[in-house]
Design an enzyme around this catalytic site. Structure first.
Site, PDB file in Angstrom:
ATOM      1  N   ALA A   1       0.847  -1.109   0.019  1.00 35.96           N
ATOM      2  CA  ALA A   1       0.097  -0.090  -0.014  1.00 35.96           C
ATOM      3  C   ALA A   1       0.884   1.451  -0.037  1.00 35.96           C
ATOM      4  CB  ALA A   1      -0.899  -0.049   1.084  1.00 35.96           C
TER       5      ALA A   1
ATOM      6  N   PHE B   1      17.806  19.029  -9.038  1.00 32.33           N
ATOM      7  CA  PHE B   1      18.258  17.519  -8.493  1.00 32.33           C
ATOM      8  C   PHE B   1      19.261  17.158  -9.203  1.00 32.33           C
ATOM      9  CE2 PHE B   1      16.260  14.605  -5.278  1.00 32.33           C
ATOM     10  CZ  PHE B   1      15.531  15.482  -4.490  1.00 32.33           C
TER      11      PHE B   1
ATOM     12  N   GLN C   1      21.643   1.436  -5.186  1.00 36.94           N
ATOM     13  CA  GLN C   1      22.252   2.588  -5.125  1.00 36.94           C
ATOM     14  C   GLN C   1      22.637   3.182  -3.473  1.00 36.94           C
ATOM     15  OE1 GLN C   1      19.512   6.495  -5.550  1.00 36.94           O
ATOM     16  NE2 GLN C   1      21.049   6.502  -7.293  1.00 36.94           N
TER      17      GLN C   1
ATOM     18  N   HIS D   1      23.073   6.313  -1.699  1.00 35.31           N
ATOM     19  CA  HIS D   1      22.790   7.881  -1.702  1.00 35.31           C
ATOM     20  C   HIS D   1      24.202   8.324  -0.667  1.00 35.31           C
ATOM     21  CE1 HIS D   1      20.780  11.885  -0.861  1.00 35.31           C
ATOM     22  NE2 HIS D   1      19.974  11.255  -1.616  1.00 35.31           N
TER      23      HIS D   1
ATOM     24  N   LEU E   1      18.258   9.614   5.791  1.00 32.11           N
ATOM     25  CA  LEU E   1      18.367  10.245   4.727  1.00 32.11           C
ATOM     26  C   LEU E   1      18.129  11.839   4.880  1.00 32.11           C
ATOM     27  CD1 LEU E   1      18.899   9.558   1.644  1.00 32.11           C
ATOM     28  CD2 LEU E   1      16.750  10.413   1.308  1.00 32.11           C
TER      29      LEU E   1
ATOM     30  N   GLU F   1      18.342  15.059  -1.316  1.00 29.28           N
ATOM     31  CA  GLU F   1      19.383  15.822  -2.316  1.00 29.28           C
ATOM     32  C   GLU F   1      18.826  16.855  -2.483  1.00 29.28           C
ATOM     33  OE1 GLU F   1      20.316  12.648  -5.302  1.00 29.28           O
ATOM     34  OE2 GLU F   1      20.050  14.479  -6.850  1.00 29.28           O
TER      35      GLU F   1
ATOM     36  N   ARG G   1      24.070  10.185  -8.068  1.00 25.17           N
ATOM     37  CA  ARG G   1      24.315   9.790  -6.620  1.00 25.17           C
ATOM     38  C   ARG G   1      25.611   8.740  -6.805  1.00 25.17           C
ATOM     39  NH1 ARG G   1      18.146   8.819  -4.736  1.00 25.17           N
ATOM     40  NH2 ARG G   1      17.764  11.102  -4.639  1.00 25.17           N
TER      41      ARG G   1
ATOM     42  N   HIS H   1      20.121   2.735  -0.275  1.00 23.88           N
ATOM     43  CA  HIS H   1      19.071   3.711  -0.384  1.00 23.88           C
ATOM     44  C   HIS H   1      17.954   3.205  -1.381  1.00 23.88           C
ATOM     45  CE1 HIS H   1      16.777   7.113  -0.509  1.00 23.88           C
ATOM     46  NE2 HIS H   1      16.852   7.477  -1.889  1.00 23.88           N
TER      47      HIS H   1
ATOM     48  N   ARG I   1      19.754   4.917 -10.380  1.00 19.03           N
ATOM     49  CA  ARG I   1      18.604   5.837 -10.532  1.00 19.03           C
ATOM     50  C   ARG I   1      18.904   7.249 -10.344  1.00 19.03           C
ATOM     51  NH1 ARG I   1      14.754   8.048  -6.961  1.00 19.03           N
ATOM     52  NH2 ARG I   1      15.604   6.807  -5.179  1.00 19.03           N
TER      53      ARG I   1
ATOM     54  N   LEU J   1       9.794   8.120  -7.410  1.00 15.25           N
ATOM     55  CA  LEU J   1       8.141   8.581  -7.214  1.00 15.25           C
ATOM     56  C   LEU J   1       7.679   8.743  -8.610  1.00 15.25           C
ATOM     57  CD1 LEU J   1       8.490  11.376  -4.386  1.00 15.25           C
ATOM     58  CD2 LEU J   1       7.955   8.934  -4.112  1.00 15.25           C
TER      59      LEU J   1
END
Ligand SMILES: Cc1cc2nc3c(=O)[nH]c(=O)nc-3n(C[C@H](O)[C@H](O)[C@H](O)COP(=O)(O)OP(=O)(O)OC[C@H]3O[C@@H](n4cnc5c(N)ncnc54)[C@H](O)[C@@H]3O)c2cc1C
Length: 596
Positions: free
Chosen positions: A13, A116, A236, A238, A248, A251, A282, A369, A411, A417
């Site tokens: 979910a 970013f 990855q 980060h 975290l 960024e 990254r 990450h 990535r 997202l």
């Protein structure tokens, strides 16, 4: 036996699961099963933003977003799928805006955007503002918005049910088996389509930004059912996790002008990525930090660097970079502005570190990450079960658990997202469409046997191995040997160590033998998943004799397009891992050296 029947079952979910459920429920009877209460999913922790070339404050195009993603992936991403995601991005972000997502705004009322890592103006090579954000709570807002829409659309929710097996009939998905956390009872969810949206597996590593729930359940369940995992060697790191804690720091801090400094107070990224500096991708920054630390330039000689977003520092470097505001005026920030754009970050640092980012630099180190690899799918979320792109009827996956592959070897920030929204949506649509065209398959009489056997084995074990001890050992082995930099020797050690831990896992001791909220039992089951995924990750990494994106080998420091421009597929069986490979889809962009 508790049996439930729905046309479409979504496992998970988070953003991917909710978007899938929303779309599936428009056309089919749909239920979501989640081990967490939905709004506790890791999507809610995402801070910085979602990528879409809206061009709200400066020139930008989906084509540029596509190219940046291909380049960021170190050319391992499938270009057709990347182009699809980046062109869907714009309408998807507006769709969320219309659902009521409270984005931050520009003075004219448009969705605000910030720079970013790796997102550039393709003409100048300079950073472009492409990340659409809601302060530093973008994921939280996405999750709340989608959950409300699902409730409005009468999606059925089974919260605090943990799926532990997939039911298949003649090579097609027919449902899942779940443990109800409250009672410890097994439930069958009989379905025509099953969508896995269970998130990542970053808990394999010691220093991680990932939630405790990130135990790789989806990939582990499907591996045990003979479905391969794709590109597992790519994970990855980060660059900016809080020192020792891994939590975290988005960024977005660097997007707002923050810079990384070494012990000498030097902005070392100027050496490693002269054009985009602190906004390189990254993998590039994590490696630069590692090299600086190796050279003794970590702060006080320790294994961390400073991330500095104090207004005087930001303003100094913005002036030397010639950075401007959208209206052309010089980029100058105040403490109030930092506070309003990064409220949660400021809060985290004050709470966990006693450091105030407005007046002090933050101690940061690379943190595990994001899983680029996962259950192989095509762009409609259909699960692919071999290197020839054969799909499994009725089985879908979306979000971090899936590998489309749009992120390839690395990535870009804000693209996850985006991935969960776009591929959540298409997997939901496709799953409903598939369900409408078929009948329910008859359930086999032994549908719960494998799930029950796994639980019974853990409960009845009379061994004395402690889950925490095995887990801690796995995490330190993976951090040391399958982290930012890798070698043949280290990874060989890691594979052996993980196999040894798996053997010890058979003698694990679960203290709680009860039924009600037996988290002891389920944490042990999750450790079994993490061990399986650690083994696959280390083995796939050991096999890949090149450096690409997040996979950096000291013994093979160069990218090798001739031999390794391909995706790995790993099958796990009791005593071995089989690896096969599939070519990368290249459409418009021939592989080039990555320069930032
Ligand atoms: C701290 C942090 C910050 C981030 N910031 C950004 C950002 O700014 N921009 C960006 O693009 N990306 C960001 N990411 C990455 C991105 O947030 C995630 O990759 C993405 O949200 C994953 O979404 P998901 O829907 O796939 O999984 P999740 O949101 O994690 O949801 C997984 C769901 O699966 C359920 N589940 C898992 N296993 C089971 C099981 N066995 N049975 C039943 N249910 C199960 C869970 O209950 C949960 O509901 C960030 C990640 C982290 C960790």
């Amino acid at each position: 036996m508790n049996i439930h029947k729905f046309e479409v079952i979504v496992v998970g979910a988070g953003g991917a699961g909710l978007m899938a459920a929303l779309y599936a429920s428009r056309n089919a009877d749909t239920a979501v099963i989640s081990k967490l209460y939905p709004t506790r999913s890791h999507t809610g922790a995402a801070q910085g933003g979602v990528g879409a070339a809206l061009g709200n404050t400066e020139e930008d195009y989906p084509e540029w977003h596509t190219y940046d993603t291909v380049k960021g992936s170190d050319y391992l991403g499938d270009q057709e799928e990347i182009e699809f995601m980046c062109s869907e991005a714009v309408s998807t972000v507006y769709e969320l805006e219309h659902m009521g997502l409270p984005f931050s705004r520009t003075p004219e009322g448009k969705i605000a955007q910030r720079p970013f890592g790796g997102h550039t103006n393709n003409k100048t090579g300079k950073p472009v503002r492409r990340a659409c954000y809601a302060a530093d709570r973008t994921g939280h807002m996405i999750l709340q918005t989608l959950y409300q829409q699902c409730i409005k659309n009468n999606v059925n929710f089974y919260d605090e049910f943990q799926v532990i097996d997939l039911i298949t009939v003649n090579g097609a998905a027919a449902g899942v088996v779940a443990v109800e956390l409250l009672t410890g009872e097994l439930h069958i969810f009989h379905a025509k389509s099953v969508i896995f949206a269970t998130g990542g597996h970053g808990r394999i590593w010691e220093i991680t930004s990932n939630a405790y729930a990130y135990s790789g359940d989806g990939v582990a369940i499907t591996l045990r059912r003979g479905i391969p995992a794709e590109d597992m060697e790519f994970f990855q790191f980060h660059p900016t996790g809080i020192y020792r804690l891994g939590i975290l720091i988005t960024e977005g801090v660097r997007g707002e002008g923050g810079v990384l400094l070494n012990d000498k107070g030097e902005r070392f990224m100027e050496q490693y990525a002269p054009t985009v500096k602190d906004l390189a991708s990254r993998d590039v920054i994590s490696r630069a930090m590692y090299l600086e630390m190796q050279a003794g330039r970590g702060i006080g000689g320790k294994r961390y660097m400073h991330l500095d977003v104090r207004p005087e520092t930001v303003n100094k470097y913005a002036a030397s970079d010639g950075r401007k505001r959208p209206d052309g005026s010089p980029y100058v920030v105040t403490a109030e502005e930092i506070l309003s754009k990064l409220p949660d970050i400021v809060d985290f640092c004050r709470t966990y570190l006693g450091v105030d980012p407005v007046t002090q630099p933050m101690p940061v180190q690379p943190t595990a990450h994001y899983a680029m690899g996962g259950i192989p799918t095509n762009k409609f979320g259909e699960v692919v079960i071999d290197e020839k792109n054969t799909t499994m009827p009725g089985l879908f996956a979306a979000g971090e658990v899936a590998c489309v592959s749009v992120h390839g070897a690395n990535r870009l920030g804000t693209n996850s997202l985006l991935d969960i929204l776009v591929f959540g949506k298409y997997s939901g649509m496709k799953a409903a469409e598939f369900a409408k065209g078929v009948d329910f398959l008859s359930l086999p009489s032994d549908a719960t046997d494998f799930a029950r056997a796994q639980i019974d084995e853990l409960l009845s074990s009379s061994g004395d191995e402690r889950p925490e001890e095995l887990g801690n050992k796995m995490k330190s082995v993976m951090n040391d040997h399958v982290g930012v930099f890798r070698t043949e020797e280290g990874m060989t050690k890691a594979v052996e160590a993980i196999r040894e831990l798996k053997a010890r896992f058979k003698n694990i001791r679960v203290e709680d033998k009860g039924k009600i909220f037996n988290t002891d039992l389920l944490t042990a089951w999750e450790l079994g998943n993490l061990l399986d995924l650690a083994e696959v990750t280390a083995a796939a990494a050991l096999a890949r004799k090149e450096s690409r994106g997040a996979h950096a080998r000291e013994d093979y420091p160069k990218r090798d397009d001739k031999n390794w421009m391909k995706h790995s597929f790993a099958w796990l069986s009791e005593d071995k891992i089989e690896l096969r490979y599939k070519p990368v889809v290249i459409t418009r962009f021939e592989p080039k050296e990555r320069v930032y």
